[in-house]
Design a protein around this motif. Structure first.
Motif, mmCIF file in Angstrom:
data_model
loop_
_atom_site.group_PDB
_atom_site.id
_atom_site.type_symbol
_atom_site.label_atom_id
_atom_site.label_comp_id
_atom_site.label_asym_id
_atom_site.label_seq_id
_atom_site.Cartn_x
_atom_site.Cartn_y
_atom_site.Cartn_z
ATOM 1 N N LEU A 52 0.952 -0.840 0.207
ATOM 2 C CA LEU A 52 0.103 -0.321 0.122
ATOM 3 C C LEU A 52 1.153 1.152 0.020
ATOM 4 O O LEU A 52 0.364 2.924 -0.004
ATOM 5 C CB LEU A 52 -1.019 -0.235 1.675
ATOM 6 N N PRO A 74 -4.064 -6.891 -0.014
ATOM 7 C CA PRO A 74 -4.809 -5.338 0.689
ATOM 8 C C PRO A 74 -5.843 -6.608 0.111
ATOM 9 O O PRO A 74 -6.820 -5.715 0.442
ATOM 10 C CB PRO A 74 -4.116 -4.751 -0.598
ATOM 11 N N GLY A 81 -6.135 -8.089 4.619
ATOM 12 C CA GLY A 81 -4.916 -7.473 4.541
ATOM 13 C C GLY A 81 -4.305 -8.678 4.369
ATOM 14 O O GLY A 81 -2.931 -9.036 4.037
ATOM 15 N N ALA A 231 -8.048 -0.136 0.631
ATOM 16 C CA ALA A 231 -6.409 -0.755 0.562
ATOM 17 C C ALA A 231 -6.985 -1.141 -0.867
ATOM 18 O O ALA A 231 -5.798 -0.890 -1.843
ATOM 19 C CB ALA A 231 -6.959 -2.359 0.795
#
Length: 559
Positions: A52, A74, A81, A231
């Motif tokens: 990220l 993600p 995640g 995300a």
């Protein structure tokens, strides 16, 4: 912020997460050492967790906030995640050079599962007005490098500040090339004015010809939904580049929660809206480079704040969603007498008093309001009626009047309002009396187009939009996607309206569509440049009638 009764009632479902985030936020002093609260145990990570990217924000003369979030998978539906259910130690380091030969601070901070393994490091003890580089490590993996800077010392007058601002990035509507081009311009500071992410399920909010990309997951309602959506946006390489190039100042608008929400009132009846709002705020904090003062408390999040850039500029960052009265006469364009009622407010009384007090204390060359929705009047009716957007400051006329008269009474030297939301570039002079075109100009407003929201858009002559003829104080409009790049000096604020000919495919070039200057102690805009986009590169051109239809549809018929 004091806890309200509704916060206490709601916080039972979220207090664990909030407490975890509080524990995960850290402050580094001159030594840069942060004590780890708990030893990480369990199976080591098997994939790169830094998918990220990295970010920094809210610069001060001696530091800033550093951010990352660990997410090897993600897009996991649970919003976590793909991380294990354990604390992970994250090392951070700051250097004076990109190669990290001259490290100036370092430390260790725990990334906790209760906060989706997000990390917020509040760094202090650095030198003012300096460029720094930072990165993170976790269990053998190394993050990308970010560039950031401290604000100048309060007593200094910087020669210039390169600042860019953007808003409205609907992932489904196109590629985030505008973020890439913004990063390539290497600003020293970036403002994001809201609609950073959108809540809709796939294909709910579409552009002509179909959306080039898809949202993952359902419409965001739960904490897992919002974490997953943030995300997905953060995986975009162009957005990561924009975050990594400079510190950001962020504020939210409506789509970070729900379209056109107002305080505790959703767009459509929803008995679970307060829980939804709390979840959205929690995820927003987890995914933004905000200080611990913005840790949510139930459905409350302290977002409005000031950031000083020496004696050159003070940024007043506003929240026009969390405390506003409900929109009068509905959310769209209306001729609405109730919009002018004296007691209506878009900021709430406490924030209004804070802003007016800031005006009275103003000592910077430029006072800049970073906020969400259109400030100047925009009447779309050429006849005797005044038909304006109830979701903007036009729906809160008395509130706007108090703020404007407040900066005039305080003698603010150079007030400039920065705005997002409307998916088009605009520039306007600000008046005390919009009914009288000859009344004196008391400030300026610069409005950035969307990064992608609304799709490709279209180019048009800079003076062709009918709103400009109805409202002489409106000086410019363009419906291509893009951002605004500014250079602020003691003598002037220069703004370049940057546009892209398309966002439906990646790699678009950037083009300066128009430029304006605000001179010191001379309220109002002076246009210095106007050049249409090459028609062969643009998606298409648009006639004035179509421009009006697109404006009204974009702001009133969003699903």
């Amino acid at each position: 912020m004091a806890l309200s009764r509704r916060t206490v009632l709601l916080s039972g479902a979220t207090v664990g997460a909030v407490g975890a985030v509080t524990g995960g936020a850290s402050t580094a002093g001159a030594t840069g050492t942060v004590v780890q609260n708990r030893r990480a145990v369990g199976r080591p990570l098997r994939q790169d967790p830094f998918t990220l990217g990295v970010a920094s924000g809210d610069p001060a003369p001696d530091g800033f906030v550093l951010w990352t979030r660990l997410a090897p998978q993600p897009l996991a539906e649970d919003g976590l995640g793909g991380m294990p259910d354990r604390v992970v130690s994250v090392q951070w380091e700051i250097a004076a050079d990109e190669a990290f030969r001259h490290r100036v601070q370092q430390g260790v901070v725990p990334a906790r599962p209760q906060s989706a393994h997000s990390v917020h490091v509040e760094v202090a003890g650095l030198l003012p007005g300096r460029e720094y580089f930072y990165r993170f490590r976790a269990e053998g993996y190394l993050s990308p490098v970010g560039r950031t800077r401290t604000a100048p010392a309060p007593s200094t007058m910087p020669a210039a500040l390169a600042m860019a601002f953007a808003s409205c990035s609907q992932y489904e509507h196109g590629w985030f090339t505008a973020y890439r081009r913004l990063a390539e311009s290497e600003p020293e500071l970036v403002l994001h004015l809201g609609d950073y992410q959108y809540e809709y399920a796939k294909d709910t909010y579409t552009v002509p010809g179909g959306n080039p990309r898809d949202h993952e997951g359902p419409e965001t309602r739960t904490l897992a939904n919002y974490r997953q959506r943030h995300a997905q946006y953060k995986t975009d390489a162009d957005l990561q580049a924009a975050h990594a190039v400079a510190p950001w100042l962020v504020v939210f608008d409506d789509h970070e929660v729900d379209n056109n929400w107002a305080d505790e009132i959703p767009e459509a009846p929803d008995p679970d809206f307060l829980a939804r709002r709390a979840a959205a705020f929690q995820a927003y904090y987890e995914n933004m480079p905000l200080r611990r003062t913005s840790i949510p408390r139930g459905i409350d999040l302290q977002l409005y704040r000031r950031v000083r850039w020496g004696r050159l500029a003070t940024f007043h960052l506003l929240d026009t969603r969390q405390y506003r009265d409900d929109q009068a006469c509905g959310d769209g364009y209306r001729d609405c007498a109730a919009a002018a009622e004296e007691n209506r407010s878009i900021t709430g009384a406490e924030q209004e008093a804070w802003l007016l007090d800031g005006f009275r204390r103003a000592d910077a060359r430029w006072d800049i309001l970073g906020q969400q929705v259109f400030f100047a009047q925009r009447d779309n009716n050429a006849g005797p009626l005044t038909v304006t957007s109830m979701d903007a400051w036009d729906g809160y006329v008395a509130s706007r009047d108090r703020i404007t008269r407040g900066w005039v009474a305080a003698g603010v030297r150079n007030p400039v309002v920065l705005t997002g939301d409307v998916h088009a570039h605009w520039a306007s002079d600000l008046k005390l009396d919009y009914a009288d075109p000859t009344s004196r100009t008391v400030g300026s407003e610069l409005v950035c187009s969307s990064v992608t929201s609304g799709g490709d858009g279209a180019d048009s002559a800079s003076d062709s939009h009918p709103f400009l003829r109805i409202n002489p104080h409106l000086r410019f409009q363009n419906n291509l996607r893009g951002y605004v790049r500014t250079t602020i000096t003691p003598a002037q604020l220069a703004a370049d309206f940057e546009v892209l000919p398309y966002v439906s495919r990646p790699g678009a070039p950037v083009h300066t569509r128009a430029s304006f200057v605000v001179e010191d102690r001379v309220p109002g805009l002076h246009q210095t440049y106007d050049r249409p986009v090459d028609p062969s590169a643009a998606a298409r051109r648009v006639d004035p009638a179509e421009a009006t239809r697109q404006t009204v549809q974009s702001e009133t018929l969003r699903p």
